[in-house]
Design an enzyme around this catalytic site. Structure first.
Site, PDB file in Angstrom:
ATOM      1  N   GLY A 142       0.810  -1.211   0.000  1.00 51.63           N
ATOM      2  CA  GLY A 142       0.000   0.000   0.000  1.00 51.63           C
ATOM      3  C   GLY A 142       0.840   1.255   0.000  1.00 51.63           C
TER       4      GLY A 142
ATOM      5  N   ILE B 245       0.975   7.224   4.195  1.00 52.37           N
ATOM      6  CA  ILE B 245       2.002   6.733   5.112  1.00 52.37           C
ATOM      7  C   ILE B 245       2.905   5.713   4.428  1.00 52.37           C
ATOM      8  CG2 ILE B 245       2.380   5.410   7.245  1.00 52.37           C
ATOM      9  CD1 ILE B 245      -0.246   6.673   8.288  1.00 52.37           C
ATOM     10  N   GLY B 246       2.310   4.849   3.614  1.00 57.39           N
ATOM     11  CA  GLY B 246       3.104   3.832   2.930  1.00 57.39           C
ATOM     12  C   GLY B 246       4.124   4.423   1.975  1.00 57.39           C
TER      13      GLY B 246
ATOM     14  N   SER C  15      -3.243   0.074  15.451  1.00 55.08           N
ATOM     15  CA  SER C  15      -4.124   1.222  15.650  1.00 55.08           C
ATOM     16  C   SER C  15      -4.626   1.191  17.085  1.00 55.08           C
ATOM     17  CB  SER C  15      -5.307   1.159  14.677  1.00 55.08           C
ATOM     18  OG  SER C  15      -6.361   2.015  15.087  1.00 55.08           O
TER      19      SER C  15
ATOM     20  N   TYR D 122     -12.964  -3.246  11.414  1.00 57.62           N
ATOM     21  CA  TYR D 122     -11.664  -2.564  11.280  1.00 57.62           C
ATOM     22  C   TYR D 122     -10.816  -2.771  12.534  1.00 57.62           C
ATOM     23  CZ  TYR D 122      -8.084   1.018  10.833  1.00 57.62           C
ATOM     24  OH  TYR D 122      -6.870   1.667  10.776  1.00 57.62           O
TER      25      TYR D 122
END
Length: 341
Positions: free
Chosen positions: A31, A36-37, A163, A187
């Site tokens: 990703g 961020i990736g 997260s 999620y």
């Protein structure tokens, strides 16, 4: 010492950049065409690593590769990978194995949140919940298939993105596998699964290969204004942009976890100079709704922190392992070193 918490001037935020010489290392970042990736990939490339951007669309990742490679000055390549399609994961692993004998850094960065205004598919190509299938199961299969190359490295890192939603998540993972999730907890549970597997995979690797050089670590980017906000309304996006870290600042947790020599096995790292887990243990709702957005820039830094307790539950971790192995076998993986762990 590098294992001391890295503190920065509170009014200046996190200092970005790779602090370790990565010359000769090979890295894969999933990703990594944006957010961020992409920042993670660029910093690893700046540090001297050969970086493979593992993205769904090779064509759309071309511009990202130009940026990550500083217009060709660094060694960056693109390979197709769709984590919501088990066939694509297996194809990526097969092509990687033909081209590379080792893998030093695997950053399982790609993530999807099916909340807010998300209007994409609810299930993966093989019919698994889209969040659990993309965020966790696809990455588990990828890591499993790349295990021979990771074992061939003299200092390998497997970095899973976590997260703080893990503090609210259920570890009844079987509710979030086959078919679309009927609740909003998919999620959080997918991120808890990533965190739990950081612990479980490390435990099993160390038992089966006592001399292995693989460090499994989890990285929480913190409160970041990244592409995950794209489905939220304009007001929330504006507030988030003011309070949040930039994608480059958020990427520093992954970059440090992937590169610093002080990183410990089966540990979680956060972008804070304080222990945010202490706030979550006192009142997780207050910590999530106010602590994360209001303290991200004030106490920006880097250090190890305590995981949500359910990430270390031996019973649910064992059940998650069995579920993950079954997923691989059901999706056509006939042989993998993880089957023997």
């Amino acid at each position: 010492r590098t294992d001391r918490r890295i503190r920065t001037a509170r009014n200046m935020g996190l200092k970005v950049g790779c602090k370790t010489n990565l010359t000769g290392k090979i890295a894969v970042v999933t990703g990594s065409n944006t957010g961020i990736g992409l920042q993670t990939a660029k910093m690893l490339a700046d540090g001297g690593a050969k970086v493979i951007l593992a993205c769904r669309s090779v064509e759309r990742a071309r511009d990202a590769a130009k940026y990550a490679s500083s217009n060709g000055a660094k060694d960056v390549d693109v390979m197709a990978l769709d984590l919501s399609d088990a066939a694509s994961v297996q194809d990526f692993a097969a092509k990687f194995a033909k081209k590379y004998k080792k893998l030093d850094i695997l950053v399982n960065n790609a993530g999807l949140n099916a909340g807010a205004g998300y209007r994409g598919p609810k299930v993966t190509k093989q019919g698994y919940d889209i969040c659990m299938g993309t965020n966790y199961l696809g990455h588990f299969m990828l890591t499993s298939l790349l295990l021979p190359q990771l074992l061939a490295s003299e200092d390998a890192r497997v970095v899973a993105l976590s997260s703080v939603t893990t503090w609210f998540a259920s570890n009844k993972y079987h509710f979030y596998t086959k078919g679309a999730s009927k609740t909003k907890g998919n999620y959080g549970s997918s991120k808890l699964a990533c965190l739990a597997m950081t612990v479980e995979l490390q435990r099993r690797l160390d038992a089966a290969y006592p001399d292995n050089k693989i460090i499994c670590a989890a990285a929480d980017p913190g409160f970041v204004y990244s592409d995950i906000w794209r489905d939220y309304n304009a007001v929330l996006r504006t507030v988030a942009k003011i309070l949040a870290l930039t994608p480059a600042q958020g990427a520093m947790t992954s970059v440090n976890a992937a590169s610093l020599p002080s990183i410990k096995k089966a540990s979680l790292y956060m972008p804070f100079s304080i222990k945010m887990s202490k706030l979550f243990k006192i009142n997780r709702n207050m910590a999530y709704n106010f602590g994360m957005p209001l303290l991200s820039k004030v106490f920006a830094g880097f250090g190890a922190d305590a995981m949500a307790p359910r990430a270390k539950n031996a019973e649910s971790n064992a059940a998650l392992w069995d579920l993950s192995i079954d997923f691989c076998k059901e999706c056509g993986v006939k042989d993998s070193k993880v089957f023997d762990l």
